[in-house]
Design a protein around this motif. Sequence first.
Motif, PDB file in Angstrom:
ATOM      1  N   TYR A 164     -49.114   7.986 -53.310  1.00 46.37           N
ATOM      2  CA  TYR A 164     -47.863   8.234 -54.022  1.00 46.37           C
ATOM      3  C   TYR A 164     -48.153   8.322 -55.520  1.00 46.37           C
ATOM      4  CZ  TYR A 164     -46.107   6.635 -49.551  1.00 46.37           C
ATOM      5  OH  TYR A 164     -45.875   6.507 -48.207  1.00 46.37           O
ATOM      6  N   ASP A 165     -47.692   9.416 -56.121  1.00 45.27           N
ATOM      7  CA  ASP A 165     -47.864   9.579 -57.567  1.00 45.27           C
ATOM      8  C   ASP A 165     -46.520   9.917 -58.181  1.00 45.27           C
ATOM      9  OD1 ASP A 165     -50.801   9.469 -58.251  1.00 45.27           O
ATOM     10  OD2 ASP A 165     -50.826  10.872 -56.566  1.00 45.27           O
ATOM     11  N   LEU A 166     -46.452   9.641 -59.465  1.00 42.40           N
ATOM     12  CA  LEU A 166     -45.231  10.000 -60.175  1.00 42.40           C
ATOM     13  C   LEU A 166     -45.296  11.484 -60.521  1.00 42.40           C
ATOM     14  CD1 LEU A 166     -42.706   8.572 -61.267  1.00 42.40           C
ATOM     15  CD2 LEU A 166     -43.894   8.343 -63.446  1.00 42.40           C
ATOM     16  N   GLY A 167     -44.336  12.256 -60.005  1.00 42.75           N
ATOM     17  CA  GLY A 167     -44.348  13.695 -60.266  1.00 42.75           C
ATOM     18  C   GLY A 167     -43.430  14.045 -61.418  1.00 42.75           C
ATOM     19  N   GLU A 168     -43.137  15.322 -61.530  1.00 41.21           N
ATOM     20  CA  GLU A 168     -42.246  15.753 -62.609  1.00 41.21           C
ATOM     21  C   GLU A 168     -40.804  15.356 -62.286  1.00 41.21           C
ATOM     22  OE1 GLU A 168     -42.994  19.907 -62.753  1.00 41.21           O
ATOM     23  OE2 GLU A 168     -45.064  19.576 -63.399  1.00 41.21           O
ATOM     24  N   ASN A 169     -40.006  15.193 -63.290  1.00 38.21           N
ATOM     25  CA  ASN A 169     -38.583  14.828 -63.167  1.00 38.21           C
ATOM     26  C   ASN A 169     -38.363  13.578 -62.324  1.00 38.21           C
ATOM     27  OD1 ASN A 169     -38.156  17.227 -64.515  1.00 38.21           O
ATOM     28  ND2 ASN A 169     -37.968  18.351 -62.579  1.00 38.21           N
ATOM     29  N   GLY A 170     -39.274  12.654 -62.410  1.00 39.01           N
ATOM     30  CA  GLY A 170     -39.117  11.398 -61.675  1.00 39.01           C
ATOM     31  C   GLY A 170     -39.287  11.542 -60.175  1.00 39.01           C
ATOM     32  N   GLN A 171     -39.738  12.711 -59.730  1.00 41.28           N
ATOM     33  CA  GLN A 171     -39.951  12.882 -58.280  1.00 41.28           C
ATOM     34  C   GLN A 171     -41.235  12.190 -57.848  1.00 41.28           C
ATOM     35  OE1 GLN A 171     -39.369  16.188 -56.072  1.00 41.28           O
ATOM     36  NE2 GLN A 171     -37.337  16.539 -56.652  1.00 41.28           N
ATOM     37  N   LEU A 172     -41.385  12.114 -56.544  1.00 45.04           N
ATOM     38  CA  LEU A 172     -42.541  11.420 -55.990  1.00 45.04           C
ATOM     39  C   LEU A 172     -43.475  12.469 -55.405  1.00 45.04           C
ATOM     40  CD1 LEU A 172     -43.140   8.398 -55.614  1.00 45.04           C
ATOM     41  CD2 LEU A 172     -42.176   8.579 -53.330  1.00 45.04           C
ATOM     42  N   GLU A 173     -44.738  12.390 -55.749  1.00 46.39           N
ATOM     43  CA  GLU A 173     -45.693  13.310 -55.148  1.00 46.39           C
ATOM     44  C   GLU A 173     -46.407  12.566 -54.023  1.00 46.39           C
ATOM     45  OE1 GLU A 173     -48.807  14.834 -57.637  1.00 46.39           O
ATOM     46  OE2 GLU A 173     -48.802  16.723 -56.508  1.00 46.39           O
ATOM     47  N   VAL A 174     -46.128  12.995 -52.811  1.00 47.21           N
ATOM     48  CA  VAL A 174     -46.646  12.264 -51.647  1.00 47.21           C
ATOM     49  C   VAL A 174     -47.769  13.065 -51.007  1.00 47.21           C
ATOM     50  CG1 VAL A 174     -46.050  11.242 -49.435  1.00 47.21           C
ATOM     51  CG2 VAL A 174     -44.364  11.303 -51.262  1.00 47.21           C
ATOM     52  N   THR A 175     -48.851  12.394 -50.702  1.00 50.17           N
ATOM     53  CA  THR A 175     -49.968  13.048 -50.019  1.00 50.17           C
ATOM     54  C   THR A 175     -50.334  12.220 -48.797  1.00 50.17           C
ATOM     55  OG1 THR A 175     -50.768  13.704 -52.179  1.00 50.17           O
ATOM     56  CG2 THR A 175     -52.298  13.969 -50.348  1.00 50.17           C
ATOM     57  N   ILE A 176     -50.605  12.910 -47.704  1.00 49.23           N
ATOM     58  CA  ILE A 176     -51.040  12.172 -46.514  1.00 49.23           C
ATOM     59  C   ILE A 176     -52.320  12.803 -45.986  1.00 49.23           C
ATOM     60  CG2 ILE A 176     -48.763  11.372 -45.781  1.00 49.23           C
ATOM     61  CD1 ILE A 176     -48.888  13.724 -43.723  1.00 49.23           C
ATOM     62  N   THR A 177     -53.079  11.993 -45.303  1.00 46.01           N
ATOM     63  CA  THR A 177     -54.254  12.547 -44.640  1.00 46.01           C
ATOM     64  C   THR A 177     -54.285  12.058 -43.206  1.00 46.01           C
ATOM     65  OG1 THR A 177     -56.655  12.501 -44.539  1.00 46.01           O
ATOM     66  CG2 THR A 177     -55.623  10.750 -45.768  1.00 46.01           C
ATOM     67  N   MET A 178     -54.676  12.959 -42.323  1.00 41.23           N
ATOM     68  CA  MET A 178     -54.763  12.579 -40.907  1.00 41.23           C
ATOM     69  C   MET A 178     -55.934  13.308 -40.272  1.00 41.23           C
ATOM     70  SD  MET A 178     -51.354  14.552 -39.789  1.00 41.23           S
ATOM     71  CE  MET A 178     -51.118  16.270 -40.138  1.00 41.23           C
ATOM     72  N   PRO A 179     -56.555  12.688 -39.279  1.00 37.53           N
ATOM     73  CA  PRO A 179     -57.693  13.339 -38.629  1.00 37.53           C
ATOM     74  C   PRO A 179     -57.215  14.516 -37.791  1.00 37.53           C
ATOM     75  CG  PRO A 179     -57.164  11.298 -37.519  1.00 37.53           C
ATOM     76  CD  PRO A 179     -56.244  11.401 -38.681  1.00 37.53           C
ATOM     77  N   LYS A 180     -58.053  15.500 -37.641  1.00 35.97           N
ATOM     78  CA  LYS A 180     -57.692  16.651 -36.820  1.00 35.97           C
ATOM     79  C   LYS A 180     -58.104  16.391 -35.383  1.00 35.97           C
ATOM     80  CE  LYS A 180     -57.401  20.888 -39.427  1.00 35.97           C
ATOM     81  NZ  LYS A 180     -58.159  21.982 -39.985  1.00 35.97           N
ATOM     82  N   ALA A 181     -57.210  16.770 -34.458  1.00 36.26           N
ATOM     83  CA  ALA A 181     -57.556  16.605 -33.051  1.00 36.26           C
ATOM     84  C   ALA A 181     -58.667  17.601 -32.694  1.00 36.26           C
ATOM     85  CB  ALA A 181     -56.331  16.834 -32.187  1.00 36.26           C
ATOM     86  N   ASP A 182     -58.572  18.826 -33.235  1.00 31.24           N
ATOM     87  CA  ASP A 182     -59.582  19.844 -32.968  1.00 31.24           C
ATOM     88  C   ASP A 182     -60.666  19.756 -34.049  1.00 31.24           C
ATOM     89  OD1 ASP A 182     -61.050  21.989 -32.266  1.00 31.24           O
ATOM     90  OD2 ASP A 182     -59.609  23.500 -32.974  1.00 31.24           O
TER      91      ASP A 182
END
Lengths: 365, 372
Positions: B41-59
């Motif tokens: 979670y990062d602070l984005g522009e205009n007070g928005q939240l920049e969310v990043t997720i990571t997940m393993p690939k099944a393939d």
Amino acid sequence: MSTLQSSEKLSPYHIVILVYMTQFGVIIFSLPQLLSKAFGTNGWVMNLIFAIIVIVNMLLIGAAYWMGKGKSIFVILERAMPRIMLYPLYLFLMFVWSVLGCLVAKEYVLIFQMIAFPTTHPMFFKIALDLLVFWLMIQGIYNISKSITMLFYLTIWMLPVVCFFYADFSWSRLTPFFFREGQPSPVEFVNIFASYLGYELILMVFPYTDKKSKLIKSSIIGSLLLAFIYTYLCIITFGFFSLRQLQRMAFPLLDLMAYIKFPFIERVENLFFGAFLFTTVATVVMYLWSAQETALQVFKRANVKLVAGVLVIFAYVIAFIPDTLSDVQHWLGLFAQLEIGIAFILPLLLVVVLAFTKNKKEAAS
Amino acid sequence: MKNAPIRLRRALICMLLLLFMPGCGDQRILEKLGFVQASSYDLGENGQLEVTITMPKADQNAGQRRDVLSLMARTGKEARVKLTRESNLQLVSGQLRNSLFGMSLARKGLLKHLDTFQRDPSISPRVKLSVVRGNAKSMLERNYPNQPIISRYIEGLLQKESMGQNIPVSTLYTFIRDYYDDGIDPVMPVLRNKSDNIIIDGIALFRGDKYIAEIPADDGMVFSFLRGSFKLGELSIHLSEGEPGGDTVMITSIVSKRKVRVSRSAEGAPEITIQVRLKGTVIEYTGGLSLDRPAEKHTLEKQIDKELVKEANEMIAFMQKHKTDAIGIGIAVRNHMSYGAWKQMKWPEMYPTVKVKCNFHFEIMNAGKVVE
């Protein structure tokens, strides 16, 4: 009485477990939160007060048991007044007990749904639970108590798991203050006492005991066991979470279980919660069995299975009405109030009736 | 009676059907699920939240072994809903192990963003929380050639370091617990990128839910001594620091016991003494003392005590200056007085002015295989 009822009497060992299991219910999941909210710091101490209230109530029930020489409460009542006058009381008891049974089951099912199956209809799970309850309640109290003893051993193994929390437990988090930052109210008191209810159903097992059963002594031991386990779990929870954190957790015990991590498996709370089905079944069976016993007094010639079936269906239909967790908890609070009334007034009524009939007998002789 | 077994069988079949049928309702097919293992979670522009997720690939034949998705949203859960549109998988958070917060977001306060962590029953209370120096998204996005699964890498790193007491344990549970407790402030490790790796850079100190200051990672062990008792730790100390050719002692298998004593000054203000008793094994010593001789061993112990007291005093003064009670002195003070007096004291205001004294008592259990 039912043809399936066994003539064998309950043993002290079975009574201890029966009382413990009937009392132990789903409210334990929120009990530490209820205590912290109502009584604040070191709210777990209140468990001891509740245990004392239970014992006092149990002694009152004991007075009725000893004075009536172990006769069924229906026999005692019907000797003193015409049956037709007792019907409203019987119907009231039937109603309260079957609704309490269904609410306890519904609360369990709703929590289960929340953590495991969010979109499946909860009443679907309740069918499975109610079928189990139905098959148990038609077996008669002797077989019920044996089954409940088995269910007891299927759940009690979880207690040592509490050792997992010792590492993060801290006495200093308990604080040296007693009952600060809480908001005690009579409603909260009743809601918390609801987690102790279930012991009053020993009123219904009078005729299935004899002197060897040591009914009152065994029941007191059973509820002391419960008070001990409740207190232990609450101390751990109070020392594991900080007070204000605890006050805003809906089910602290679930969070506690979610913290367990084995080297080979994580997130085992679903498994543990599944095991709590057994304690819930025990509570529900005892309430519905008591309602069934009462119903058989009203409908003397009715078939046990039919009565049980009607009661289970009635409870199932009632359970449709409160459909959110907070509704169920609100209803449980209301019915717990009625049940507390029954727990104290019914034995008191029996004692008065017994004293009155004894005096009459003495006067006649 | 003859029908009894048949009836029993029917009942059993009924039960089994009922038991397994709920599975058809809430289906979770492994191949169709995206197990979010780490989020940032990062602070984005205009007070928005920049969310990043990571997940393993099944393939796993698809080249990359994991998916990284990122976008702007108002809340974490809103981001999840939007992110699902970017993925052919249903995102679930039951396997979430790490959450990273960008420094700028941590400065603004984290509680709001942790609400969903507490509310969602599928999220484990053991999720590890860390602050990232700079941008958390870039840490999560980056490829680490030696570490294909980043969430496992970070989790292992934090686990190992907290086992060795170099950093405090920081999970969702500990953060929320300390946030709501009235005599302690929460902490988190600070991570940063270093070439192709991630390194623990320090310990973030919070006031309430806001990042306030930081202790360098090298002082992590002293911080642990002050925060609580533990077993198993390693410490390297430079004696007579500043002077040329100062000696170095490396101590391992440390067992540390902390006691906090509270007394009252003549004016009635609380005075705190933190007493730390340490036991450990010396595995490296570059100085001239002979550790066989009790008197010289004792001299070394005293030198170590002195150095630790100096470091601890500096650290406490630093925390007092920044008004963050990360070692929980407040808990000890609270537990030594009546409720009324505690509430009247207004601990957060009193804390920076409180007199704190540290005592260290180090005992060398053995000095390894060398006899001099």
